[in-house]
Design an enzyme around this catalytic site. Structure first.
Site, PDB file in Angstrom:
ATOM      1  N   GLU A   1       1.060  -1.219  -0.145  1.00 51.77           N
ATOM      2  CA  GLU A   1       0.099  -0.157   0.054  1.00 51.77           C
ATOM      3  C   GLU A   1       0.880   1.336   0.004  1.00 51.77           C
ATOM      4  O   GLU A   1       0.575   2.161  -0.728  1.00 51.77           O
ATOM      5  CB  GLU A   1      -0.968   0.054   1.126  1.00 51.77           C
ATOM      6  CG  GLU A   1      -2.173  -0.639   1.374  1.00 51.77           C
ATOM      7  CD  GLU A   1      -3.071  -0.499   2.498  1.00 51.77           C
ATOM      8  OE1 GLU A   1      -3.870  -1.111   2.513  1.00 51.77           O
ATOM      9  OE2 GLU A   1      -2.575   0.431   3.295  1.00 51.77           O
TER      10      GLU A   1
ATOM     11  N   GLY B   1     -22.272  44.935  -1.024  1.00 53.09           N
ATOM     12  CA  GLY B   1     -22.261  45.304  -2.444  1.00 53.09           C
ATOM     13  C   GLY B   1     -23.852  45.790  -2.775  1.00 53.09           C
ATOM     14  O   GLY B   1     -24.925  45.449  -1.850  1.00 53.09           O
TER      15      GLY B   1
END
Length: 478
Positions: A122, A253
């Protein structure tokens, strides 16, 4: 402060000026990109966020199980092998595939990890993925000394002596394992000594680090949004889920510029990394209709995933929020705030929320949040001409098709009219979708005389929010 608020309304005048074909010399280019469609060059999609590599007989039912559970609870998709896969000596093909389909690997080096040929195989595949493509590795040294792994001595040396005896005919395999072990043991990781460390704190630090690194990959969100990914990357860096402080971030905004869109994108992308989440949309409107206590109830219901909250007084709601959320890491979005009272009764003080919490507030009123300290301010900008045309084509033609013939100039005319405002581009594009050139010309002529009602209704909210004196100054300027 009065002039700041009026400047936020200047875009309203700008749209009106554009409608009659004029260009005003004072008006600066207001904001240059909006929330925004992240480019189609999206990050590769992994099936798993994390691949867990560990020795089953050492940590499967203890440390690794607790780590797996913590990763999953944080919204991090994690692969771990099942016991039945370990029946044979050779590594199962499913594990190679899982490693290849994972963004990173978390490797738990324990006392007998290197005795397992399965684990070493692995490990070699993980290092291969790291060298061949972007695959992160996070090593954990669980009651083992990292230097023993690097120098491959003591127990590690014994393990390799056994492997060399077993695989006499395959020296290349042994060397590949040794190289992989050296590579990973030189990576900075976490060293847990069972005698002195608390596992829960140790695991918490690991999850926090992996989560923070994973969030940095979230640069591409949706191919129907138009703009630049760098703005979101900047925003994510300010949120920084890896830090323990409580942060308030404001998005400021005018209406139609995309503040709510940005907040929604960030919320959808980041919420899995918090213990609780809540998106309070249209706070101004909901509060006017249902009362502020209803929003407190929604906040508690969503973040705690439970009902039964009966709040009839906002002061009572304050106490409940403080008591129930002060130890919980939450992500809260409070959308369309136009009055300080919403912050006082929904956010209160920072100690109302647990370590690592993030509060995002969207507002049109820049002054409002100056009086309520935020850690970071983001101001979305209007779209560039190219991005504006892209967004308009998506709405008018349902694609980014190459324009032909008369529609080229007609589209450019509409884009100029919209002035880079996303709301205007979306509304006008949707309205013109499926219509012929004659209908387009008629609509454009009508826009020169009368602005689109849906666009002006959204913009007018900012105008109506002005005090009488500010209102009069604004009208004088107009």
């Amino acid at each position: 402060m009065v002039m700041i608020r009026i400047f936020n309304l200047a875009i309203f005048i700008y749209i009106l000026i554009l409608n009659i074909g004029l260009r005003h010399p004072f008006l600066p280019p207001i904001i240059r990109h909006v929330v925004v469609a992240l480019s189609s060059s999206s990050i590769s999609r992994h099936k798993y966020d994390v691949f867990l590599s560990f020795r089953g007989e050492d940590t499967r039912r203890s440390f690794t199980d607790h780590l797996y559970d913590a990763l999953q609870r944080s919204g991090i998709v994690t692969f771990r092998d099942e016991p039945e896969l370990e029946a044979g000596e050779e590594i199962a093909p499913e594990l190679f595939k899982a490693i290849q389909q994972s963004w990173c690997s978390v490797i738990v080096f324990s006392k007998t990890y290197t005795f397992s040929s399965w684990c070493l195989e692995e490990l070699a595949e993980i290092v291969k993925q790291k060298l061949e493509k972007v695959h992160k590795i996070f090593p954990i040294f669980y009651d083992v000394d990292p230097s023993d792994l690097r120098k491959q001595k003591y127990k590690v040396g014994e393990a390799f002596a056994k492997h060399e005896d077993t695989y006499k005919e395959d020296r290349h395999k042994i060397q590949r394992w040794r190289n992989a072990l050296t590579e990973v043991s030189n990576i900075k990781g976490w060293h847990l000594n069972n005698k002195h460390d608390y596992e829960s704190e140790f695991i918490g630090a690991i999850v926090k680090k992996v989560s923070a690194k994973l969030c940095q990959t979230y640069t591409i969100i949706h191919d129907k949004l138009v703009g630049i990914s760098s703005r979101l990357e900047e925003f994510y860096s300010k949120i920084d889920v890896g830090e323990d402080d409580v942060r308030i971030i404001r998005i400021c905004g005018m209406g139609g510029i995309g503040t709510t869109t940005l907040a929604r994108v960030v919320y959808n992308q980041m919420s899995s990394h918090f213990e609780g989440k809540s998106f309070l949309a249209d706070v101004r409107e909901v509060s006017n209709k249902l009362g502020l206590a209803s929003l407190q109830k929604q906040l508690l219901t969503q973040t705690l995933s439970e009902g039964g909250f009966n709040i009839f007084d906002v002061n009572e709601g304050n106490a409940i929020i403080n008591h129930r959320l002060s130890h919980k890491k939450v992500l809260v979005v409070i959308d369309d705030v136009d009055n300080r009272k919403y912050l006082e009764h929904l956010v209160g003080r920072r100690d109302w929320f647990g370590s690592g919490s993030r509060i995002i507030v969207t507002t049109r009123d820049e002054h409002l949040l100056r009086s309520y300290r935020a850690d970071y301010v983001y101001k979305p900008t209007t779209l560039s001409p190219n991005d504006a045309l892209r967004l308009f084509k998506l709405k008018a033609f349902d694609s980014e098709t190459v324009l032909e013939g008369v529609f080229i100039e007609l589209s450019k005319h509409v884009v100029r009219y919209a002035g880079g405002l996303p709301l205007a581009l979306e509304v006008l594009g949707s309205f013109l979708c499926g219509r012929d050139a004659t209908q387009w010309r008629s609509a454009i002529e009508r826009l020169k005389r009368d602005s689109n009602k849906e666009i002006l209704d959204r913009l007018r909210i900012s105008f109506d929010g002005l005090e009488e004196r500010e209102n009069n100054i604004f009208l004088d300027i107009a």
